[in-house]
Design an enzyme around this catalytic site. Structure first.
Site, short mmCIF file in Angstrom:
data_model
loop_
_atom_site.label_atom_id
_atom_site.label_comp_id
_atom_site.label_asym_id
_atom_site.label_seq_id
_atom_site.Cartn_x
_atom_site.Cartn_y
_atom_site.Cartn_z
N ASP A 12 0.86 -1.19 0.00
CA ASP A 12 0.00 0.00 0.00
C ASP A 12 0.90 1.24 0.00
O ASP A 12 1.79 1.36 0.83
CB ASP A 12 -0.90 -0.01 1.24
CG ASP A 12 -1.96 1.07 1.20
OD1 ASP A 12 -3.16 0.73 1.19
OD2 ASP A 12 -1.60 2.27 1.17
N ASP A 114 -4.05 2.28 -4.97
CA ASP A 114 -2.68 2.27 -4.46
C ASP A 114 -2.36 1.02 -3.64
O ASP A 114 -1.45 1.04 -2.82
CB ASP A 114 -2.40 3.53 -3.63
CG ASP A 114 -2.93 3.44 -2.21
OD1 ASP A 114 -3.95 2.73 -2.01
OD2 ASP A 114 -2.35 4.06 -1.31
N GLU A 115 -3.12 -0.05 -3.84
CA GLU A 115 -2.83 -1.25 -3.05
C GLU A 115 -3.04 -2.52 -3.86
O GLU A 115 -3.86 -2.57 -4.77
CB GLU A 115 -3.69 -1.29 -1.79
CG GLU A 115 -5.17 -1.21 -2.07
CD GLU A 115 -6.03 -1.47 -0.82
OE1 GLU A 115 -5.70 -2.40 -0.06
OE2 GLU A 115 -7.02 -0.76 -0.65
P1 TTP Z 1 -5.27 5.07 1.30
O1 TTP Z 1 -4.24 4.05 0.95
O2 TTP Z 1 -6.34 4.68 2.25
O3 TTP Z 1 -4.56 6.34 1.98
P2 TTP Z 1 -3.18 7.02 1.62
O4 TTP Z 1 -2.43 6.27 0.58
O5 TTP Z 1 -3.43 8.46 1.30
O6 TTP Z 1 -2.42 7.00 3.00
P3 TTP Z 1 -1.77 5.73 3.73
O7 TTP Z 1 -2.00 4.54 2.88
O8 TTP Z 1 -0.33 6.09 3.86
O9 TTP Z 1 -2.45 5.66 5.05
O10 TTP Z 1 -5.96 5.63 0.02
C1 TTP Z 1 -5.27 5.79 -1.23
C2 TTP Z 1 -5.72 7.05 -1.92
O11 TTP Z 1 -7.13 7.02 -2.12
C3 TTP Z 1 -5.43 8.33 -1.13
O12 TTP Z 1 -4.12 8.83 -1.34
C4 TTP Z 1 -6.49 9.26 -1.63
C5 TTP Z 1 -7.66 8.34 -1.99
N1 TTP Z 1 -8.69 8.42 -0.91
C6 TTP Z 1 -9.73 9.33 -1.05
O13 TTP Z 1 -9.82 10.05 -2.04
N2 TTP Z 1 -10.66 9.43 -0.03
C7 TTP Z 1 -10.59 8.67 1.10
O14 TTP Z 1 -11.45 8.79 2.01
C8 TTP Z 1 -9.51 7.72 1.22
C9 TTP Z 1 -9.40 6.85 2.46
C10 TTP Z 1 -8.59 7.65 0.20
MG MG Z 2 -2.17 4.20 0.75
#
Ligand code: TTP
Ligand code: MG
Length: 366
Positions: A12, A114-115
């Site tokens: 991720d 992103d995962e």
């Molecule tokens: P995540 O992987 O949940 O969050 P992140 O990558 O920003 O942070 P981390 O993994 O380090 O905790 O989500 C991936 C992307 O999805 C995030 O960069 C932006 C988008 N997203 C939204 O647009 N709204 C949301 O509520 C969430 C959770 C994510």
């Molecule tokens: Mg992320």
């Protein structure tokens, strides 16, 4: 030898949208960045998509109202969502992961922008060489960092559930490996919110019962959890014990594509609503097409009114990206259920509520 345990990786990316912006603008480095709706000097009405770890120090997080983020850190760099940039980086990262998977005879599944999961249970048999999860996890992190200038966190566990919790465990720039023997000791002290499937609503139920950690959750038996939460309770019973039978899907299936827009002011004015609505529809279709798809079955229009009540209307038919006119026509018909008709034919404004947000989704891909 039959293996009881699998070796599943979950990758991720850290603060993905914000990290992508940092990558493109190296002078942002070290500064708090918030990606999301326009804050309009604290009067903006949308939400935060994500914030980098610098901005998270101020308490800013995904889904928070952008106005609140502004109050918490007005000097942060506020940026709009640049979807095409994130899609490009996501595509490149997924390609790296799919290649690693192939190299080690694994199975790969993209699980979000992103995962992704990789099942490398059989990596040890490959070329008769023993590969250690840590080596492969480091290889993955290094490849993403060097080629895409983005930091990834990796979790390794005996199933998808544990791998996912592990990738989050030491974010950012994390690498956590949980062996089957250590799984319960790893889970027990965790807060219940670390279990995917325990969201804000379930959290409230458990907190009232003084169930705060996975250990606490594990004290509840199945009939009790079933009475409390139905089938979901049974699945949480399994999760609390680190059990998860899901298999990695060899081919990623995008389940839906959507987009929405929050108006600067609540409105029932079609001359404001429609110019936002059609671009949303077209954006969704373009995104779907960019992922190499053509056909889908269902369109859904979502409307949130000023009182935050949210309604959807769907229609299923055989749609193709080549027939954007039919999609737009049907989408408009769905939207029609929510907008005040009286405005169109010039009568007095109806007693209908004003609209805060409109959204469009397509699903059921074929
Ligand atoms: P995540 O992987 O949940 O969050 P992140 O990558 O920003 O942070 P981390 O993994 O380090 O905790 O989500 C991936 C992307 O999805 C995030 O960069 C932006 C988008 N997203 C939204 O647009 N709204 C949301 O509520 C969430 C959770 C994510
Ligand atoms: Mg992320």
């Amino acid at each position: 030898m039959v293996k009881n345990h699998r070796t599943i990786f979950h990758v991720d990316l850290d603060a993905f949208f914000a990290s992508s912006e940092e990558r493109e603008n190296p002078h942002f480095k070290g500064k708090p960045i918030v990606v999301g709706a326009n804050p309009l000097n604290g009067k903006g009405r949308g939400v935060v998509s994500t914030a980098n770890y610098e901005a998270r120090k101020y308490g800013i997080h995904s889904a928070m109202p952008i106005s609140k983020a502004w109050r918490l850190c007005p000097k942060a760099i506020f940026l709009p969502v640049n979807s095409s940039l994130y899609e490009r980086i996501s595509y490149a990262v997924m390609k790296i992961l799919a290649n690693v998977s192939e190299k080690y005879n694994g199975k790969f599944e993209q699980a979000g922008i992103d995962e992704a999961y990789i099942d490398l249970s059989n990596a040890n048999n490959f070329h008769n060489h023993t590969y250690y999860p840590r080596e492969i996890a480091e290889e993955i992190k290094t490849a993403i960092r060097e080629r895409e200038k983005i930091i990834a966190s990796v979790g390794v566990g005996p199933n998808m559930l544990i791998a996912k919790i592990a990738s989050d465990f030491q974010k950012p720039d994390g690498l956590t490996i949980v062996s089957p023997q250590k799984t319960q000791a790893f889970l027990d002290p965790l807060d219940i919110r670390k279990i995917p499937g325990i969201g804000p609503k379930t959290e409230i139920i458990f907190r009232k019962l003084k169930i705060n950690t996975v250990f606490d959750l594990r004290q509840l038996d199945q009939p009790y959890l079933y009475d409390l939460l139905g089938e979901h309770g049974i699945s949480l019973y399994e999760s609390a014990r680190g059990k998860d039978k899901r298999e990695i899907a060899k081919f990623h299936e995008t389940k839906s594509v959507s987009n929405d827009y929050t108006f600067p002011n609540d409105t029932d004015d079609l001359s404001i609503i429609l110019p936002e609505f059609f671009p949303i529809v077209r954006r969704v279709i373009a995104l779907f097409e960019s992922q190499g798809f053509r056909n889908f079955k269902t369109i859904t229009v979502r409307v949130r009114f000023s009182d935050f009540k949210t309604h959807t209307k769907s229609k299923s038919a055989g749609y193709s990206v080549t027939d954007i006119e039919t999609i737009e026509r049907d989408a408009l018909r769905l939207l029609w259920h929510f907008v005040p008709h009286s405005k169109i034919i010039g009568k007095t404004p109806s007693r209908r509520k004003k609209i805060r947000l409109i959204g469009f989704r397509i699903s059921n891909f074929s």
